[in-house]
Design an enzyme around this catalytic site. Structure first.
Site, mmCIF file in Angstrom:
data_model
loop_
_atom_site.group_PDB
_atom_site.id
_atom_site.type_symbol
_atom_site.label_atom_id
_atom_site.label_comp_id
_atom_site.label_asym_id
_atom_site.label_seq_id
_atom_site.Cartn_x
_atom_site.Cartn_y
_atom_site.Cartn_z
ATOM 1 N N TYR A 175 0.856 -1.189 0.000
ATOM 2 C CA TYR A 175 0.000 0.000 0.000
ATOM 3 C C TYR A 175 0.888 1.232 0.000
ATOM 4 C CZ TYR A 175 -3.578 -3.370 1.529
ATOM 5 O OH TYR A 175 -4.424 -4.456 1.638
ATOM 6 N N ARG B 113 -16.664 -2.715 -2.129
ATOM 7 C CA ARG B 113 -15.757 -1.611 -2.474
ATOM 8 C C ARG B 113 -16.497 -0.283 -2.577
ATOM 9 N NH1 ARG B 113 -10.914 -4.014 -3.977
ATOM 10 N NH2 ARG B 113 -11.085 -6.234 -4.421
ATOM 11 N N PHE C 299 -19.755 0.144 -3.428
ATOM 12 C CA PHE C 299 -20.926 0.154 -4.300
ATOM 13 C C PHE C 299 -22.223 -0.095 -3.526
ATOM 14 C CE2 PHE C 299 -17.563 -0.390 -7.377
ATOM 15 C CZ PHE C 299 -18.004 0.361 -8.461
#
Length: 332
Positions: A65, A217, A219
């Site tokens: 990340y 994610r 949605f």
């Protein structure tokens, strides 16, 4: 010093090896990468400290990340907030950026040790609570990778071992070398393939499940219009030549062996199926959500990571309503 609220989330046992964490974890990936440009460091530290004050003590990061910057951010939050001994840190190794811009999956012993020691330095810790292999390197027998992780446990550099996106047979082989505490995987209403083999295997072996992206994610909380609001740096907005949405996160990862085994280990992102369809192409399952399918007396605990900045919402499907601010399934 940020102190975990006694009125916040309850603590649970993750797996059967002794690790205890908050019932909800904080996935920190989007603070530094993948979900648009990096967010302001001071704001993200404030967010982490706020989450801890609300009782969230389980922080999840990875060396990929950023890369690396998310672990540095977590390390700063730990120092500035006096969080040592208050939070449980989970980080990962196994995906490495190459000079040509591709990413390679690695699980060889030398790299495992090198990655662990680098993460310890960035986090400013002497020991990592939960250390995951982020993706399985199929060029290296899992027993070899686990052997080095076992040594790191014996040396006191990590407490517990986890796997991310591993198949059921790999989980069994790894667990035979040293107990696996947790398996991290994508699990939500639109990503349920793990229910066939992986979840039963973890239940049998007493391995905890850390389910990422339970809100699809974003949605499920924001709806399909969210795509139009994403920045060009957000991997959820990446498309291929014919306009199909896909994940840029892993599309350049170099496969270790043949493509079938590569897919079997799920180094191809779980949101892209073997037939090339994305989860956006899939219809919601007709059956009830996973929460309805879990029996009482379950021999494992499921800790679901939800970014704390997502607004509270209700996840409705069929006759089931699950409030996502209470996103934990645990033994009854």
């Amino acid at each position: 010093m940020a102190e975990s609220s006694s009125k916040g989330l309850r603590r649970i046992k993750l797996g059967s090896q002794g690790l205890q964490v908050s019932a909800q974890g904080l996935g920190c990936m989007g603070m530094s990468s993948f979900y648009g440009p990096p967010k302001p460091e001071s704001q993200m530290i404030d967010l982490i400290l706020h989450a801890v004050r609300q009782g969230v003590s389980f922080l999840d990061t990875s060396d990929i990340y950023g890369p690396f910057t998310n672990e540095i951010l977590i390390g700063k939050a730990i120092r500035e907030g006096g969080l040592k001994g208050i939070v449980e840190i989970a980080t990962k190794f196994g995906i490495k950026y190459c000079d040509d811009g591709t990413r390679e999956v690695r699980g060889d012993p030398g790299y495992v040790r090198e990655a662990c020691e680098a993460s310890l330095r960035r986090l400013g810790l002497d020991c990592i609570d939960l250390y995951y292999q982020h993706r399985v390197d199929t060029r290296v027998p899992i027993e070899v990778t686990m052997g080095e992780l076992k040594k790191l446990v014996e040396e006191g550099k990590i407490k517990y071992i986890g796997l991310s996106e591993a198949c059921a047979s790999t989980i069994r082989r790894a667990h035979a070398v040293h107990p696996i505490t947790a398996v991290q995987l994508e699990w939500s209403l639109w990503s349920r393939d793990v229910e066939k083999d992986i979840i039963p295997t973890c239940r049998e072996l007493g391995i905890g499940i850390v389910a990422y992206s339970p809100l699809g994610r974003g949605f499920f909380s924001y709806g399909p219009d969210m795509v139009n609001q994403l920045s060009d740096q957000d991997f959820r907005k990446c498309r291929d030549a014919d306009g199909t949405i896909f994940s840029s996160r892993d599309e350049k990862i170099v496969p270790s062996k043949d493509m079938d085994e590569f897919r079997h280990e799920k180094t191809i992102p779980p949101e892209v199926s073997d037939d090339g369809r994305t989860n956006l192409d899939r219809k919601p399952p007709d059956s009830h959500p996973t929460v309805e399918m879990l029996p009482r007396g379950l021999a494992m605990t499921i800790c679901i990571k939800v970014p704390i900045f997502l607004r509270a919402c209700k996840w409705r499907h069929s006759e089931i309503s699950v409030h996502m601010s209470l996103c934990i399934l645990s033994p009854q």
